[in-house]
Design a protein around this motif. Structure first.
Motif, short mmCIF file in Angstrom:
data_model
loop_
_atom_site.label_atom_id
_atom_site.label_comp_id
_atom_site.label_asym_id
_atom_site.label_seq_id
_atom_site.Cartn_x
_atom_site.Cartn_y
_atom_site.Cartn_z
N GLU A 1 0.83 -1.20 0.00
CA GLU A 1 0.00 0.00 0.00
C GLU A 1 0.87 1.26 0.00
OE1 GLU A 1 -2.32 -3.37 1.69
OE2 GLU A 1 -0.31 -2.57 1.98
N TRP B 1 2.33 1.76 -3.48
CA TRP B 1 1.27 2.17 -4.43
C TRP B 1 0.91 3.63 -4.24
CZ3 TRP B 1 -3.41 4.29 -5.30
CH2 TRP B 1 -4.07 3.96 -6.48
N ARG C 1 -4.12 -6.94 8.49
CA ARG C 1 -4.19 -6.71 7.04
C ARG C 1 -4.88 -7.87 6.33
NH1 ARG C 1 -0.75 -7.60 2.59
NH2 ARG C 1 -0.84 -5.92 1.04
N PRO D 1 -5.83 1.11 -1.68
CA PRO D 1 -4.55 1.18 -0.95
C PRO D 1 -4.44 2.37 -0.01
CG PRO D 1 -4.18 0.61 -3.25
CD PRO D 1 -5.63 0.97 -3.13
N TRP D 2 -4.88 3.55 -0.44
CA TRP D 2 -4.75 4.73 0.41
C TRP D 2 -5.62 4.61 1.65
CZ3 TRP D 2 -8.97 7.64 1.69
CH2 TRP D 2 -10.11 7.52 0.88
#
Length: 499
Positions: A326, A329, A451, A459-460
């Motif tokens: 993440e 990305w 996770r 991802p954010w």
């Protein structure tokens, strides 16, 4: 008050700093770290934009040149800045002579950079690297004009001015980089960012520090300064080789694109460490240098500095390790996902880096740059051997081999070396690492489970949600240990310092 405090430019005097030294250090650290947080936001924002405008090959081209220009840049200062900060007394004639030596050396380095440019292009088989080096040659002269001014600001613990200079420079670099990348300058935008940034930095430093050099003239007492500086320069040379051999070999053997992935992964790892170490290094050196004749206070200051650095770096590195996909990305974009395993391999050593950096500061403040030089030669050897071993498995192999060298050999060896040559004990250095290894492991373990158990598609959003939960757990751990009381005590030290 020493005789030096009765005469000369005010920037050379340190007698008035003895009172409230702890308050000055805490205030200086608070100012610089606060500004560093702003700088981080600016750097991240600019990096996110530029990573989407430029390709890995663009970053790789500049990364090929940076080991060479960085090697040349090691000699622009000759270790004199640290000597100016560390010495209890220094004459204005000495500072002026050092300034002109720095300028002369910087000019010679610029010429050396120009002369080496064709050889670099031939080594890589890419003429673009020749032009990049030629463009960066002028930065050496600019750097030589400001090193003593920066050292004098640090010597006087004027961290507010230094922080302001850094902030202005960061904004200028980011603006230049994004603007030139936006209009299609490709890898030249990275060059423009470096050249423009140091030009703005030079103007800001001279505006912040009122000292101006006199005529170059002979000065007594330069032998000790030259010895201190020469040992520190050799040490920096060895550390530079150990820190850049991986990039040089990857660029030569594997090419620009793999180097771009490795380089960005390494920078992403070092980002949280540098956010703490970079602003704190000048505070630590100036503070510890004023305590060399007080061993009890010196050791206490080292313990507090070590814990502060570990307290800040532990949750950040653990969270980045768990949320590596993440993070890559969001920070770099989907085109950079191949950097994830590289980042994870490098991150294994992240917990050891802060106190390792502190060890170098302890030796400098103690005037033992000769010991630092000898240890740096050992460090260089360990790093190069680790990299050569790891190259057999590509960039991921280099990442894991480098981390293994740091954890198994370099860290315990450095602690032992410092404890044998200064008043600081092995336990003073090891304790903060051991104490914060537990929350590091807990965050990684719980974060990995979290996770997988509660996946978040975006991802954010995963970075915000999972990262927020893990940071809250770490804060709870600090409260349980009672370290929040210690932090509150430090915050209360942010009162006006005695004049």
């Amino acid at each position: 008050m020493t005789n030096q405090d009765h005469k000369g430019h005010p920037s050379l005097r340190t007698g008035g700093l003895a009172g409230g030294l702890r308050q000055r250090a805490v205030r200086g650290g608070a100012i610089t770290v606060s500004v560093q947080m702003v700088r981080t936001v600016v750097d991240l924002a600019a990096g996110m934009v530029m990573a989407r405008l430029l390709s890995p090959a663009d970053y790789g081209l500049v990364a090929m040149v940076l080991p060479v220009t960085g090697l040349i840049a090691l000699f622009k200062d000759m270790g004199f800045s640290a000597a100016t900060i560390q010495r209890e007394e220094i004459a204005e004639e000495q500072v002026s002579l050092i300034f002109w030596i720095n300028v002369a050396v910087a000019a010679l380095l610029a010429l050396a950079c120009l002369a080496l440019s064709p050889l670099v292009g031939h080594f890589y088989g890419d003429v673009r690297t020749t032009w990049i080096m030629m463009a960066l040659a002028g930065t050496f002269v600019l750097g030589g004009l400001i090193t003593q001014h920066q050292a004098l600001l640090t010597r006087q613990m004027r961290f507010g001015r230094l922080a302001a200079v850094d902030l202005v420079t960061t904004l200028a670099r980011a603006g230049i980089g994004v603007a030139t990348a936006w209009i299609g300058w490709s890898y030249w935008s990275l060059v423009a960012m470096n050249v423009g940034g140091i030009l703005v930095n030079g103007v800001a430093v001279w505006a912040a520090e009122g000292w101006r050099p006199g005529r170059p003239a002979g000065a007594a007492g330069m032998r000790a300064i030259l010895r201190f500086g020469s040992c520190l320069t050799v040490s920096r040379l060895c550390l530079f080789i150990s820190g850049n051999a991986d990039k040089l070999l990857i660029g030569k053997i594997l090419g620009a694109a793999p180097l771009g992935l490795y380089n960005r992964g390494f920078q992403l790892l070092l980002l949280p460490v540098e956010q703490i170490y970079t602003p704190a290094s000048s505070v630590m050196l100036s503070t510890l240098s004023r305590l060399t004749d007080q061993p009890v206070r010196f050791r206490k200051a080292v313990r507090e500095l070590g814990e502060l650095m570990m307290l800040g770096i532990t949750p950040v590195t653990a969270i980045l390790l768990v949320l590596a996909p993440e993070t890559v990305w969001v920070m770099l974009g989907p085109a950079w996902m191949e950097a994830v395993p590289v980042f994870r391999g490098l991150a294994l050593a992240a917990l050891a880096l802060p106190v390792n950096y502190l060890c170098g500061i302890v030796l400098q403040a103690s005037g033992r740059t000769d010991v630092l030089m000898r240890w740096s030669i050992i460090t260089m050897t360990i790093s190069v051997v680790s990299i050569l071993i790891g190259l057999q498995w590509g960039v991921v192999g280099v990442a894991y081999a480098w981390s293994a060298g740091v954890l198994l050999l370099r860290t315990p060896g450095f602690y032992y070396t410092v404890s044998r040559n200064t008043v600081v004990s092995f336990g003073d250095l090891l304790k903060p690492v051991v104490v914060y290894a537990l929350p590091f492991v807990l965050i990684v373990g719980f974060g990995t489970w979290l996770r997988d158990a509660l996946p978040v598609a975006r991802p954010w959003l995963a970075l915000v949600c999972h990262g927020g939960i893990l940071a809250s757990c770490y804060a709870l751990y600090l409260v349980i240990r009672g370290r929040h009381r210690w932090l509150i005590e430090l915050i209360r030290s942010l009162k006006p310092c005695p004049n």
